[in-house]
Write a protein that holds these residues in place. Structure first.
Motif, mmCIF file in Angstrom:
data_model
loop_
_atom_site.group_PDB
_atom_site.id
_atom_site.type_symbol
_atom_site.label_atom_id
_atom_site.label_comp_id
_atom_site.label_asym_id
_atom_site.label_seq_id
_atom_site.Cartn_x
_atom_site.Cartn_y
_atom_site.Cartn_z
ATOM 1 N N PHE A 101 8.285 29.274 10.658
ATOM 2 C CA PHE A 101 8.171 29.883 9.335
ATOM 3 C C PHE A 101 9.308 29.513 8.385
ATOM 4 N N SER A 102 10.321 28.807 8.886
ATOM 5 C CA SER A 102 11.448 28.423 8.014
ATOM 6 C C SER A 102 11.037 27.563 6.827
ATOM 7 N N PRO A 103 10.079 26.620 6.985
ATOM 8 C CA PRO A 103 9.690 25.827 5.802
ATOM 9 C C PRO A 103 9.139 26.665 4.655
ATOM 10 N N PHE A 104 8.700 27.897 4.952
ATOM 11 C CA PHE A 104 8.158 28.777 3.919
ATOM 12 C C PHE A 104 9.185 29.806 3.461
ATOM 13 N N GLY A 105 10.433 29.661 3.932
ATOM 14 C CA GLY A 105 11.476 30.617 3.589
ATOM 15 C C GLY A 105 11.359 31.935 4.318
ATOM 16 N N LEU A 106 10.586 31.963 5.402
ATOM 17 C CA LEU A 106 10.334 33.208 6.142
ATOM 18 C C LEU A 106 10.813 33.112 7.582
ATOM 19 N N GLY A 107 11.813 32.266 7.829
ATOM 20 C CA GLY A 107 12.275 32.048 9.194
ATOM 21 C C GLY A 107 12.766 33.314 9.874
ATOM 22 N N VAL A 108 13.573 34.101 9.172
ATOM 23 C CA VAL A 108 14.122 35.329 9.764
ATOM 24 C C VAL A 108 13.003 36.315 10.075
ATOM 25 N N MET A 109 12.067 36.476 9.145
ATOM 26 C CA MET A 109 10.956 37.389 9.379
ATOM 27 C C MET A 109 10.107 36.915 10.553
ATOM 28 N N GLY A 110 9.838 35.606 10.610
ATOM 29 C CA GLY A 110 9.056 35.065 11.721
ATOM 30 C C GLY A 110 9.729 35.321 13.054
ATOM 31 N N ARG A 111 11.051 35.147 13.107
ATOM 32 C CA ARG A 111 11.780 35.395 14.345
ATOM 33 C C ARG A 111 11.696 36.862 14.760
ATOM 34 N N GLU A 112 11.895 37.764 13.809
ATOM 35 C CA GLU A 112 11.921 39.189 14.157
ATOM 36 C C GLU A 112 10.538 39.696 14.561
#
Length: 441
Positions: A101-112
């Motif tokens: 999700f990092s390419p969409f700027g949502l890496g932290v949310m995807g991880r959690e």
């Protein structure tokens, strides 16, 4: 990357790097060892639900569904393994979610979100195995004690089995015993059902059903393969991670073959009234024999779920810290505390939530549908796009693109359809008074 032996190659991005001078060595698993752990974690209580699934939809479609799910699970496992090999730093689904999700700027949310789902799924797995152990002990002792007492005893033993910090230190031996256990127990159950079959049983090739009833039954074989969410963690402790596809082949060949044999034979002899778990449909003596032989599998599977839930948090806390690889008081104290918390949560859910079996199905539908099936396609898209020449690389592999799109859509369909079917069955169970009360015998 650096290599310190002919057996193990290390990548600086990995969680467990060069362990030559470490007191606790994680990278000890051969591909055969990893296969035993995968089989123990997947081929467990869900096996006993398959005969009833066939009874609902009929022998022919039921068998086809089990076979198809096995082939599909093998395909998605290869996609997950390729993603892990391309990203050695991935230790669990949370790490994978960060990359995805990092390419969409949502890496932290995807991880959690994916980390939380993994932990929740593992804890419900602990509770499910505890309930199955409770049921086995009740059958063997003919219910001489309060059900909560059996559950408490089983929970304590599960905690002790889960204590080793690495898979190779104890859990591997337990997993081998668990694999033998499930094989022998189901074999005995099939023999018992053949010697004492259900009188006047009904066996049909196909059985007409509503979409809701059929889908509810189909979720059992679909989720019987749901264990891919732990593959990243297992592969991280392999000596040679690139051998993990051999482990996946061994897992899927064994699970699919044995699922079909056990489900078909049990249904043929126990008929359309077969219960779930199917051991409940056996005569008393054969049920006791099967449950007794099945105990090691239930115990070790529960311990593995407990171990996984604790390890995800433990690695997150101590990654790149000496407490991860050394015998420190803080490291062991936190590890034991995390195991105790995961175990206690499993116990409280199992005994305090009267609709826990439905809750487990909801959690599995919500997360396992993505972890085992849907996200695998997204992982392939990500790597083909970002490690290749963008969308040009994706378009050049059109057949894989279509397969991965189908996997993603199917994962979403299982998630939504499975949750709908289970929630509807829960509402019906409450309306009929079938749901009991918390913390009762």
């Amino acid at each position: 990357m650096n290599t310190t032996s002919t057996d193990i190659s290390y990548d600086d991005r990995e969680v467990f790097t060069d362990e030559k001078n470490h007191q606790i060595k994680y990278r000890t698993l051969s591909w055969q060892s990893a296969a035993f752990i995968m089989i123990t974690e997947i081929v467990t209580g869900g096996t006993l639900t398959l005969p009833q699934a066939i009874a609902v939809v009929g022998l022919v479609p039921g068998t086809i569904i089990i076979l198809f799910c096995g082939i599909w699970a093998l395909f998605t496992s290869f996609l997950l393994i390729d993603f892990k090999l391309n990203h050695p730093e991935v230790h669990n689904m949370g790490d994978a979610g960060y990359i995805l999700f990092s390419p969409f700027g949502l890496g932290v949310m995807g991880r959690e979100v994916l980390s939380a789902g993994t932990i929740l799924f593992a804890i419900t797995g602990v509770g499910s195995m505890s309930l199955l152990g409770q049921l086995a002990l009740q059958t063997l002792s003919q219910g001489r004690m309060c059900a909560m007492s059996y559950l408490g005893i089983w929970t304590c033993i599960t905690f002790l089995v889960a204590l080793p910090r690495t898979f190779g230190a104890g859990l591997l031996g337990f997993s081998v015993a668990a694999c033998v256990s499930v094989l022998v127990a189901t074999l005995v159950a099939m023999i018992g059902s053949g010697i004492e079959p259900t009188p006047d049983r009904i066996v049909v090739a196909t059985a007409p059903n509503s979409f809701y009833t059929a889908f509810l039954a189909i979720t059992n074989p679909v989720l019987a393969y749901a264990g891919h969410f732990l593959f990243f963690t297992i592969i991280s402790e392999m000596r040679v991670p690139s051998d993990s596809k051999k482990s996946a082949w061994a897992l899927q060949l064994f699970s699919t073959t044995w699922y079909v044999i056990f489900a078909v034979v049990s249904y043929f002899y126990l008929g359309s009234t077969v219960q779930s778990p199917s051991f409940l449909s056996l005569s008393e003596i054969w049920a006791k024999a099967a449950w007794g032989l099945f105990l090691p599998n239930i115990l070790v599977a529960g311990a593995l779920y407990n171990h996984f839930a604790a390890k995800i948090v433990f690695v997150r806390m101590f990654r790149k810290s000496r407490h991860l690889t050394e015998n420190t008081v803080l490291g062991w104290g936190v590890w034991i505390l995390l195991l105790a918390i995961a175990n206690a949560c499993g116990f409280v859910l199992a005994t305090g939530v009267p609709f826990f079996s439905y809750l487990g199905g909801i959690v599995a539908s919500a997360f396992a549908s993505w972890y085992t099936y849907g996200l695998a396609g997204a992982f392939w898209w990500h790597d083909t796009h970002h490690l290749g020449n963008g969308w040009i690389s994706v378009k050049q592999r059109c057949p894989m693109f279509i397969l991965c799109l189908g996997t993603l859509l199917a994962g979403g369909f299982i998630c939504v359809g499975g949750m709908y079917a289970i929630v509807k069955s829960l509402i019906e169970a409450y309306a009929s008074g079938a749901v009991g009360h918390p913390f009762t015998c």
